[in-house]
Design a protein around this motif. Structure first.
Motif, PDB file in Angstrom:
ATOM      1  N   LEU B 120       0.808  -1.217   0.000  1.00 56.43           N
ATOM      2  CA  LEU B 120       0.000   0.000   0.000  1.00 56.43           C
ATOM      3  C   LEU B 120       0.844   1.271   0.000  1.00 56.43           C
ATOM      4  O   LEU B 120       0.484   2.263  -0.619  1.00 56.43           O
ATOM      5  N   LYS B 148      -5.280   3.663   7.773  1.00 53.03           N
ATOM      6  CA  LYS B 148      -5.611   3.735   6.350  1.00 53.03           C
ATOM      7  C   LYS B 148      -5.707   2.329   5.754  1.00 53.03           C
ATOM      8  O   LYS B 148      -6.601   2.046   4.957  1.00 53.03           O
ATOM      9  N   ALA B 149      -4.782   1.453   6.157  1.00 51.71           N
ATOM     10  CA  ALA B 149      -4.798   0.081   5.639  1.00 51.71           C
ATOM     11  C   ALA B 149      -6.101  -0.632   6.038  1.00 51.71           C
ATOM     12  O   ALA B 149      -6.688  -1.365   5.239  1.00 51.71           O
ATOM     13  N   ILE B 152      -8.853   0.662   3.826  1.00 44.23           N
ATOM     14  CA  ILE B 152      -8.761   0.052   2.494  1.00 44.23           C
ATOM     15  C   ILE B 152      -9.259  -1.398   2.570  1.00 44.23           C
ATOM     16  O   ILE B 152      -9.973  -1.875   1.675  1.00 44.23           O
ATOM     17  N   LYS B 156     -12.275  -3.023   0.455  1.00 40.20           N
ATOM     18  CA  LYS B 156     -12.007  -4.173  -0.405  1.00 40.20           C
ATOM     19  C   LYS B 156     -13.052  -5.281  -0.225  1.00 40.20           C
ATOM     20  O   LYS B 156     -13.458  -5.910  -1.191  1.00 40.20           O
ATOM     21  N   CYS B 319      -4.762  11.754  -2.142  1.00 39.41           N
ATOM     22  CA  CYS B 319      -5.310  10.390  -2.190  1.00 39.41           C
ATOM     23  C   CYS B 319      -6.837  10.359  -2.140  1.00 39.41           C
ATOM     24  O   CYS B 319      -7.438   9.340  -2.454  1.00 39.41           O
ATOM     25  N   CYS B 350       0.635   6.772  -4.220  1.00 42.00           N
ATOM     26  CA  CYS B 350      -0.244   6.105  -3.258  1.00 42.00           C
ATOM     27  C   CYS B 350      -1.624   5.848  -3.849  1.00 42.00           C
ATOM     28  O   CYS B 350      -2.323   4.933  -3.444  1.00 42.00           O
ATOM     29  N   ARG B 353      -1.393   2.718  -5.879  1.00 45.48           N
ATOM     30  CA  ARG B 353      -1.239   1.583  -4.981  1.00 45.48           C
ATOM     31  C   ARG B 353      -2.566   1.195  -4.329  1.00 45.48           C
ATOM     32  O   ARG B 353      -2.908   0.026  -4.249  1.00 45.48           O
ATOM     33  N   SER B 354      -3.304   2.205  -3.843  1.00 47.40           N
ATOM     34  CA  SER B 354      -4.610   1.920  -3.234  1.00 47.40           C
ATOM     35  C   SER B 354      -5.522   1.236  -4.245  1.00 47.40           C
ATOM     36  O   SER B 354      -6.178   0.236  -3.941  1.00 47.40           O
TER      37      SER B 354
END
Lengths: 94, 370
Positions: B120, B148-149, B152, B156, B319, B350, B353-354
């Motif tokens: 990420l 943030k992870a 995400i 997902k 982002c 980023c 990546r996200s």
């Protein structure tokens, strides 16, 4: 008398990574006197203070006798042959 | 002395909340039912909802998985429970604790999604440590990136809400730390059982407008009502004592990981924790008294800190996550890292990546019928 001591949630690191110890003790040992005995006979250096404060188990460590909190048993009566002692740390992250 | 609940069982502990003596079976049952009551009273979940559980492999999240799984079945809550874990990339620590999470996923038949920092953000925590240096704390990076992870991760799997294992002791510690530091702006949020979703319709409209013209967000406008970063976070263990959580997982012999993080400093939290542990020996109700005190404190508007002020919420210009500033904390920290990194490996995009993490297919889930 013979007791089993098990160590949980990181406390094994104070006992050379041993998780379970068989202890042979004097018959007069009580729930109160067991803690300084462990400090004096099983630990050396820093781990002494990490487990024991003022002759009692350090706050944040659970001291269980046969799965029950030690404060529920008669603190001054001798332990019994075959008792299972467990020490469990509550102080660690997630 | 017999169990105060069933009247027959052998007493193994006195409850922290009222000193009531209970047997093992009644303790386990009461503990679970009290978590259920907290959930019902605060209306934390809706039927059929996809609920992410933040899983670290530690005692709290391991206990939370077991309790939520148990009461979900016992009370036909019909929650669609899923596990979300974050791999920060800390060798010798997180890899071992993730093994525990993976095992739990199998035991309960719950799908697990792991989001990695490396994927990420382009950095593992070990690599961040090398850039930041041994002496400085890495906990800010870790905390900001982990939030943030987790967000995400929720996106997902389509989770509408995430449950975290924070217990009453954690909350009391945080309240004390905020007081010690004079950082009272965070007090209210610290003590909320549910946070993150309480924005006004006006603000939502404003954020939705921002999404339409945001280069990173425009593709999501049609798919979603809310911008990223607003997944509500709930704490079903808000009223659960750490001591009882440890006993619960001990009695049920749940498998958890109890090693302290490699980068955990001799932290400020440690002082608050020691203070609380000593205080508890005198009076076991101190923890909950602090939690209740925190709940009842409301800051005067002139003292509320900016981060807690929802009205200034906007989208991070880079982002697109909600933020109180022009750039969100995560993008700011990442910029700083790249500046300080002599190797300066790559220009970290980023957004790409996200998007990549979000579009990766989920691993196949074995349907265990659980």
């Amino acid at each position: 008398m013979k007791l089993t001591l098990t160590l949980h949630a990181g406390l094994e690191s104070l006992f050379n990574q041993q998780k379970k110890l068989e202890l042979a003790l004097d018959d007069s040992i009580t729930p109160v006197s067991l803690i300084p005995w462990i400090r004096d006979n099983l630990l050396s250096g820093d781990p002494k203070q990490q487990l024991v404060v003022d002759d009692a188990i350090r706050p944040g460590i659970l001291y269980m006798i046969n799965d029950a909190d030690w404060t529920l048993v008669d603190a001054d009566s001798p332990l019994n042959d075959g008792d299972e002692i467990a020490l469990i740390s509550t102080i660690h992250g997630g | 002395m017999k169990c105060a609940v069933c009247g027959t069982g052998r007493v193994i502990l006195k409850r922290m909340k009222n000193q009531e003596p209970v047997c093992k079976e009644c303790f386990l049952r009461c503990f679970e039912d009290e978590v259920y009551e907290a959930i019902v009273q605060s209306n934390l979940f809706k039927k059929k909802e996809i609920v992410a559980i933040g899983a670290s492999g530690g005692k709290d999240s391991t206990c939370l998985i077991h309790v939520l799984h148990t009461i979900n079945q016992r009370y036909q809550m019909e929650l669609d429970l899923r596990l979300v874990a974050v791999d920060e990339g800390i060798a010798g620590y997180r890899n071992h604790s993730l093994n525990c999470v993976e095992e739990n996923a199998k035991i309960y038949g719950l799908p697990l999604t792991i989001i990695s920092f490396k994927e990420l953000f382009g950095y593992t925590m070990d690599e961040i440590n090398a850039v930041v240096g041994e002496k400085k704390s890495k906990c800010t990076h870790c905390g900001v990136f982990r939030r943030k992870a987790l967000d995400i991760g929720c996106e997902k799997i389509g989770a509408e809400i995430i449950a975290l294992g924070h217990n009453a002791d954690d909350i009391a510690e945080t309240v004390l730390m905020n007081l010690f530091r004079g950082d009272v702006g965070r007090l209210e949020r610290t003590c909320e059982i549910r946070s993150g979703s309480d924005i006004t319709p006006d603000l939502l409209t404003k954020l939705q407008e921002e999404m339409k013209s945001h280069p990173a967000m425009v593709e999501y406008v049609d798919q979603r009502q809310y911008p990223f970063g607003l997944t509500p976070k709930v704490k079903p263990f808000k009223y659960a004592y750490q001591r009882e959580i440890v006993l619960y997982v001990h009695y049920l012999q749940l498998k958890y990981f109890s090693v302290e993080c490699t980068y955990a400093p001799v932290s400020f939290r440690g002082y608050a924790r020691q203070f609380l542990l000593k205080s508890q020996a005198i009076d076991s109700s101190i923890i909950m008294n602090i939690v209740h005190s925190g709940e009842r404190m409301k800051l005067m508007p002139q003292f509320a800190n900016r981060a807690g002020d929802k009205s200034i919420m906007k989208l991070c210009t880079r982002c697109g996550f909600v933020s109180s500033q022009h750039l969100c904390q995560s993008c700011l920290l990442l910029d700083q890292l790249i500046r300080d990194d002599p190797a300066h490996p790559q220009n970290i995009d980023c957004i790409a990546r996200s998007a990549h993490v979000l579009s990766n297919p989920l691993p196949d889930i074995e349907d265990t019928g659980g």
